[in-house]
Design an enzyme around this catalytic site. Structure first.
Site, PDB file in Angstrom:
ATOM      1  N   THR A 127       1.928 -21.434  21.222  1.00  0.00           N
ATOM      2  CA  THR A 127       0.589 -21.172  21.753  1.00  0.00           C
ATOM      3  C   THR A 127      -0.245 -20.259  20.854  1.00  0.00           C
ATOM      4  OG1 THR A 127      -0.669 -20.223  23.592  1.00  0.00           O
ATOM      5  CG2 THR A 127       1.519 -19.310  23.226  1.00  0.00           C
ATOM      6  N   GLN A 128      -1.557 -20.484  20.888  1.00  0.00           N
ATOM      7  CA  GLN A 128      -2.477 -19.598  20.173  1.00  0.00           C
ATOM      8  C   GLN A 128      -2.646 -18.274  20.913  1.00  0.00           C
ATOM      9  OE1 GLN A 128      -6.257 -21.560  19.581  1.00  0.00           O
ATOM     10  NE2 GLN A 128      -5.290 -23.401  18.779  1.00  0.00           N
ATOM     11  N   SER A 167       0.936 -10.396  -0.013  1.00  0.00           N
ATOM     12  CA  SER A 167       0.285 -11.718   0.071  1.00  0.00           C
ATOM     13  C   SER A 167       0.936 -12.693  -0.907  1.00  0.00           C
ATOM     14  CB  SER A 167      -1.209 -11.641  -0.262  1.00  0.00           C
ATOM     15  OG  SER A 167      -1.739 -10.409   0.042  1.00  0.00           O
ATOM     16  N   THR A 213       0.805  -1.222   0.000  1.00  0.00           N
ATOM     17  CA  THR A 213       0.000   0.000   0.000  1.00  0.00           C
ATOM     18  C   THR A 213       0.838   1.271   0.000  1.00  0.00           C
ATOM     19  OG1 THR A 213      -1.720  -1.160   1.198  1.00  0.00           O
ATOM     20  CG2 THR A 213      -1.767   1.228   1.342  1.00  0.00           C
ATOM     21  N   ASP A 217       2.224  -7.425  -4.138  1.00  0.00           N
ATOM     22  CA  ASP A 217       1.374  -7.355  -2.955  1.00  0.00           C
ATOM     23  C   ASP A 217       1.985  -8.386  -2.002  1.00  0.00           C
ATOM     24  OD1 ASP A 217      -1.890  -6.748  -2.230  1.00  0.00           O
ATOM     25  OD2 ASP A 217      -0.881  -8.400  -1.185  1.00  0.00           O
ATOM     26  N   THR A 222       1.991  -4.667   4.405  1.00  0.00           N
ATOM     27  CA  THR A 222       1.905  -5.016   5.827  1.00  0.00           C
ATOM     28  C   THR A 222       1.450  -6.455   6.062  1.00  0.00           C
ATOM     29  OG1 THR A 222      -0.340  -4.125   5.900  1.00  0.00           O
ATOM     30  CG2 THR A 222       1.430  -2.661   6.592  1.00  0.00           C
ATOM     31  N   ASP A 223       0.727  -7.022   5.086  1.00  0.00           N
ATOM     32  CA  ASP A 223       0.065  -8.308   5.356  1.00  0.00           C
ATOM     33  C   ASP A 223       1.030  -9.415   5.783  1.00  0.00           C
ATOM     34  OD1 ASP A 223      -2.338  -7.135   4.866  1.00  0.00           O
ATOM     35  OD2 ASP A 223      -2.544  -7.896   2.819  1.00  0.00           O
TER      36      ASP A 223
HETATM   37  N1  ASP Z   1      -2.173  -6.086   0.646  1.00  0.00           N
HETATM   38  C1  ASP Z   1      -1.164  -5.109   0.982  1.00  0.00           C
HETATM   39  C2  ASP Z   1       0.141  -5.857   1.115  1.00  0.00           C
HETATM   40  O1  ASP Z   1       0.409  -6.453   2.109  1.00  0.00           O
HETATM   41  C3  ASP Z   1      -1.545  -4.407   2.229  1.00  0.00           C
HETATM   42  C4  ASP Z   1      -0.546  -3.393   2.730  1.00  0.00           C
HETATM   43  O2  ASP Z   1       0.410  -3.026   2.108  1.00  0.00           O
HETATM   44  O3  ASP Z   1      -0.727  -2.936   3.834  1.00  0.00           O
HETATM   45  O4  ASP Z   1       0.931  -5.830   0.201  1.00  0.00           O
END
Ligand code: ASP
Length: 344
Positions: A278-279, A59, A13, A57, A89-90
């Site tokens: 642990t969870q 992910s 992002t 991204d 961030t993901d």
């Molecule tokens: N989907 C984005 C990523 O992780 C979300 C972000 O950047 O916060 O690449």
């Protein structure tokens, strides 16, 4: 200029801006970063930048991506006094954990940051995260050593040890936490370094060692009441599987059903590694507390103590890549190698 920082843009992002015609968010040309953040010109040190092509991204992050990042740092290690990585961030906590195990003898700051709102938006948190991360990466103590000589995540005024961090909010600017380890620095009107918590090399000048053979034959199995034998067997009989991160209840407890212990014992007896974490968000696995935890130990399960899932998974990738013998990996999973486990 004696201090130079390398800014590496991988995607996420933070590097987006609104297309004025379509109003959709699109990645901007990272070579134009100075146009987006003219404040960068005000730093008293040189900032070079490099962009992944294509950007991803997070992910879509995979072990090959971590290898590329680690190699960029290795190849430019002597040219820069610190590295700031802009990342989605993901999966940032996975990437930061992975690099913490891949870069042995690291003595320079490697700071991951990103944002919840694109840098091209008025209310963005990206500018502050970027500017603060650069400042932290360039900071030196009175002896000329970096304050930070480890892999970290910086987000919304807090610097965390990367392999202790987890993303806990999908919308707050404060998106990360480090549940079992204190923050390494807090940024307010002054930057307050937590010198007790920061890693300091015992001796400076060791050569950086890179571990780039990663073995992803790992599964994560989260327990829940009512979990069935069929499901657990299906996971553990995954072809080629070498290790399982078992997310247990509380201080490391699991069902006492005989079938459960039998399935785990069969897997460990055939050489598979099961790591108990642990969870719970805070606290540690202690397999000596309850009878249910103790039987896991008897089934050959290894204690992951207070490691995050992100740390346990990526540490396994790196250790399995280094050692063909699972027994050695199991032993090393119980020992802290990069500050990922609390000392009692
Ligand atoms: N989907 C984005 C990523 O992780 C979300 C972000 O950047 O916060 O690449």
């Amino acid at each position: 200029m004696d201090r130079k920082i390398l800014l590496i843009y991988t995607g996420g992002t933070i590097g987006m801006k609104e297309n004025p015609d379509t109003l959709l968010l699109e990645p901007f040309d990272f070579n134009q970063i100075l146009q987006e953040v003219p404040e960068l010109r005000k730093f008293g040190f040189q900032i070079d930048s490099l962009s992944f092509d294509p950007v991803i991204d997070s992910s879509d992050a995979r072990p090959e991506f971590w290898v590329s990042l680690a190699e960029i740092i290795r190849d430019r290690y002597d040219d820069y006094c610190g590295f700031v990585i802009l990342h989605g961030t993901d999966t940032m906590a996975y990437s930061a954990s992975a690099l913490s195990f891949m870069l042995e003898n690291l003595e320079k700051p490697v700071i991951f940051t990103g944002s919840q709102l694109p840098i091209g938006m008025l209310r963005t948190d990206g500018k502050e995260n970027l500017i603060d991360s650069l400042e932290l990466a360039a900071a030196r103590d009175k002896d000329g050593h970096p304050y930070v000589s480890e892999v970290c995540i910086y987000f919304e005024t807090e610097l965390f040890r990367g392999n202790r961090t987890t993303k806990y909010s999908a919308e707050n600017f404060s998106a990360f936490c480090s549940p079992n380890y204190p923050s390494l620095a807090q940024v307010g009107t002054h930057i307050k370094y937590n010198t007790q918590a920061l890693y300091h090399p015992a001796e400076w000048g060791k050569p950086l060692l890179l571990h780039t053979r990663l073995d992803p034959r790992v599964a994560v199995l989260k327990l829940f009441p009512g979990i069935t034998e069929t499901f657990v067997r299906a996971v553990l009989s995954t072809e080629g599987l070498r290790a399982v991160v078992l997310e247990t209840f509380g201080s490391g407890n699991a069902p006492s059903a005989p079938w459960f212990l039998k399935v785990l014992s069969e897997f460990t007896a055939s050489g598979g590694i099961v790591v108990n974490i642990t969870q719970c968000q805070t606290g540690t696995v202690d397999m000596g507390t309850y009878a249910n935890g103790d039987t896991l130990r008897q089934a050959g399960v290894v204690c992951g103590k207070d490691m995050t899932t992100e740390a346990a998974v990526t540490k396994l990738f790196v250790l399995l890549g280094q050692y063909s013998d699972n027994k050695t990996v199991g032993i090393k999973m119980e020992i802290g190698v990069s500050g990922e486990i609390s000392k009692k």
